[in-house]
Every structure is written in structure tokens, then in C-alpha cells.
Design a protein around this motif. Structure first.
Motif, PDB file in Angstrom:
ATOM      1  N   ASP A  82       5.647 -10.538 -35.843  1.00  0.00           N
ATOM      2  CA  ASP A  82       5.636 -11.622 -36.109  1.00  0.00           C
ATOM      3  C   ASP A  82       4.479 -12.103 -36.117  1.00  0.00           C
ATOM      4  N   GLU A  95      -0.255 -15.673 -30.192  1.00  0.00           N
ATOM      5  CA  GLU A  95       0.153 -17.151 -31.045  1.00  0.00           C
ATOM      6  C   GLU A  95      -0.808 -18.597 -30.201  1.00  0.00           C
ATOM      7  N   GLU A 110      -1.545 -15.535 -34.550  1.00  0.00           N
ATOM      8  CA  GLU A 110      -0.854 -15.025 -34.402  1.00  0.00           C
ATOM      9  C   GLU A 110      -0.515 -13.527 -34.478  1.00  0.00           C
ATOM     10  N   ALA A 126       4.199 -10.950 -29.122  1.00  0.00           N
ATOM     11  CA  ALA A 126       3.692 -11.996 -30.147  1.00  0.00           C
ATOM     12  C   ALA A 126       2.865 -13.238 -29.645  1.00  0.00           C
ATOM     13  N   HIS A 181       5.238 -15.282 -27.246  1.00  0.00           N
ATOM     14  CA  HIS A 181       7.050 -14.676 -26.688  1.00  0.00           C
ATOM     15  C   HIS A 181       7.188 -12.830 -26.968  1.00  0.00           C
ATOM     16  N   MET A 206       6.463 -17.720 -35.553  1.00  0.00           N
ATOM     17  CA  MET A 206       7.089 -18.643 -34.311  1.00  0.00           C
ATOM     18  C   MET A 206       6.722 -18.566 -33.567  1.00  0.00           C
ATOM     19  N   THR A 207       6.747 -20.037 -33.273  1.00  0.00           N
ATOM     20  CA  THR A 207       6.213 -19.907 -31.375  1.00  0.00           C
ATOM     21  C   THR A 207       7.875 -20.027 -30.770  1.00  0.00           C
TER      22      THR A 207
HETATM   23 MG    MG Z   1       5.498 -15.910 -33.253  1.00  0.00          MG
END
Ligand code: MG
Length: 269
Positions: free
Chosen positions: A124, A221, A252, A219, A188, A1-2
Motif C-alpha cells: 500500500d 502515510e 505513503e 503503512a 496502519h 489507503m488510510t
Molecule cells: Mg494505507
């Protein structure tokens, strides 16, 4: 997830810090690796489950079952109210799509983003998969995005800066053609919390931003569009789509910074 760039998450992790960024201990790295393996295993299962006729809700259930069977917990479920265990984003949807009764069709692009908490630490990662036969340009988009992630990982070395990752990602994508690299969502830091410092951009000049140190986990992405880089948020307040309606891809990995090449914690085996 961003990470939504407008939101920064404070961290109260007991880990040590460098410039406000957590440095994982050797013991914590053991848990990070285990969390990464849960995510990788789940992505492989999802990759093999994608076919015309399956719904994104069914993919979500498959992922949640696998995560829990490995003694982990879906990291996204309930995160700021997100209802799914995975993010499932189709075609012009870039990230944060909510699993639903939407059925995948031959030729679609499905992006699946998985987070898992194991022993208090989070992995992630995300992949983009074509549903059945896809167009040549869709295949090219997937290849460019996947390789731009690898370029970003190669730039993530001890002593480099976060901007060097963005420059590598954007540099690779721009060498391959006129693709739109998304700017409004970024990678992140990751660890006890899904979104830790620092933010990891997918664009911009190198030589800027926080310095990467051995023991940091981040992470990376990249999200790459066939058209323009600009995005739009749907009324569900989650799903991010391309402003121009063009196809988008997303890959990612969670990685750990080491003395040498970064260690990819979410690599599928
Ligand atoms: Mg992420």
C-alpha cells in the motif's frame, strides 16, 4: 489507503503476534516484498502517465492493468464497496477520491494511492504528482509531505513506539512552516489485511503507543494541508477534503521493521 480512526479491523492472520500486532515470518516477508514491488511499479507508471487532459478513470485503468499483468489483484477494489482500483484525489481532496471522468488540468495536484494483493499479502503506497507546471507553494507542499514521510520512516525502528513516528512526521512538517497535518486519518499495520493493528498517527507526542518489533509491517502515510488540518467527508462517503478548501498532499510507503533502518517495501526503483 488510510485507516479511518473510527474503524478497527480484526485480523485472523496465522502469523505470530506481539501485543496483537502481526509479526511476518521470513516466508511471509518474501510475499510482502513482492506485493510492494507491484505497488512501486504501478506508481512509477502512474507518475509517468499524469498529464493535462487525462481523466482519473484512465489512470485507474492503467493501474489495474499493470497490477493484474504482474499477477496481483487491486487491494482497494471492492474494499468496503470502494469502486476503484486506486484512490485518485485532486487538489483539496486529501484521500479516498473515487476515479471518475474528472480530467486533470495544468497546475492540479493529483494524489494516487495504490494497493495490490500478491500471494495473499498487501502492499500500500501513495504519491502526489503535480500536473504540468504547478505553483511554488504546491511544490513546497509536496516536498514537505514527502520528506515528512521519510522522517517518519527514519523513526520506525525496533523498540520505538508508534507515537515516535507521528512525532517525527509532525515535527518535520512544523519545522518547515505552518502546515496542517491531518489527524482524522492515520496509517496502519498491513499484511494479509489492508488495515491491521496498529494505527500509525502522523501527529502527537512520541513515547506513546504500541512498540514496534522486527517483522512488523506498517503503512506510514502523512497527509499535509497548506491550510488547516481539519477534514470533511463528501456525500459519496469516500472522498475526504480539506475543511478550508486548501491544497493537500499525501505520500505513503509500506515498510518492514528490522534490526536497523526500516526496509521500504514500496520504494520506486
Ligand atoms: Mg494505507
Amino acid at each position: 489507503m488510510t485507516n479511518d480512526k473510527k474503524i478497527t479491523t480484526a485480523s485472523n492472520s496465522p502469523s505470530t503476534y506481539s501485543g496483537g500486532i502481526t509479526i511476518k515470518s521470513a516466508q511471509e516477508m518474501v510475499s510482502m516484498r513482492a506485493a510492494g514491488k507491484v505497488v512501486a511499479s504501478t506508481l512509477t507508471l502512474l507518475r509517468n502517465s499524469v498529464k493535462p487532459g487525462i481523466s482519473t478513470r484512465e489512470l485507474d485503468a492503467i493501474a489495474e492493468g499493470n497490477i493484474r499483468s504482474m499477477g496481483a489483484v487491486p487491494a482497494f477494489k471492492g474494499y468496503r464497496g470502494f469502486p476503484g482500483s486506486i484512490c485518485a484525489s485532486v487538489n483539496q481532496q486529501i484521500v479516498h477520491g473515487i476515479p471518475s471522468d474528472k480530467v486533470l488540468l495544468e497546475g492540479d495536484l493529483i494524489k494516487m494511492d495504490v494497493g495490490a494483493v500478491y500471494d495473499g499479502f498487501i502492499g500500500d503506497a501513495a504519491i502526489t504528482v503535480g500536473v504540468g507546471a504547478i505553483s511554488d507553494e504546491a511544490r513546497e507542499l509536496i516536498d514537505v509531505t514527502r520528506r515528512s514521510l521519510e522522517a517518519g520512516i527514519a523513526a520506525a525502528t525496533h523498540g520505538a513506539r508508534t507515537g515516535d513516528i507521528g512525532a517525527a512526521v509532525e515535527g518535520y512538517a512544523s519545522e518547515r512552516g505552518s502546515f496542517g497535518v491531518v489527524r482524522e486519518y492515520v496509517g496502519h499495520g498491513v499484511g494479509r489485511f489492508l488495515h491491521e493493528e496498529p494505527q500509525i498517527p502522523n501527529y502527537g507526542p512520541g513515547g506513546r503507543g504500541p512498540m514496534l518489533r522486527k517483522g512488523m509491517c506498517i503503512a506510514i502515510e502523512p497527509m499535509v494541508n497548506l491550510g488547516d488540518w481539519r477534514t470533511r467527508l463528501l456525500e459519496d462517503q469516500w472522498t475526504v477534503v480539506t475543511l478550508d478548501g486548501s491544497l493537500s498532499a499525501h505520500f505513503e510507503h509500506t515498510i518492514a521493521i528490522t534490526d536497523g533502518e526500516a526496509e521500504v517495501l514500496t520504494r520506486e526503483s
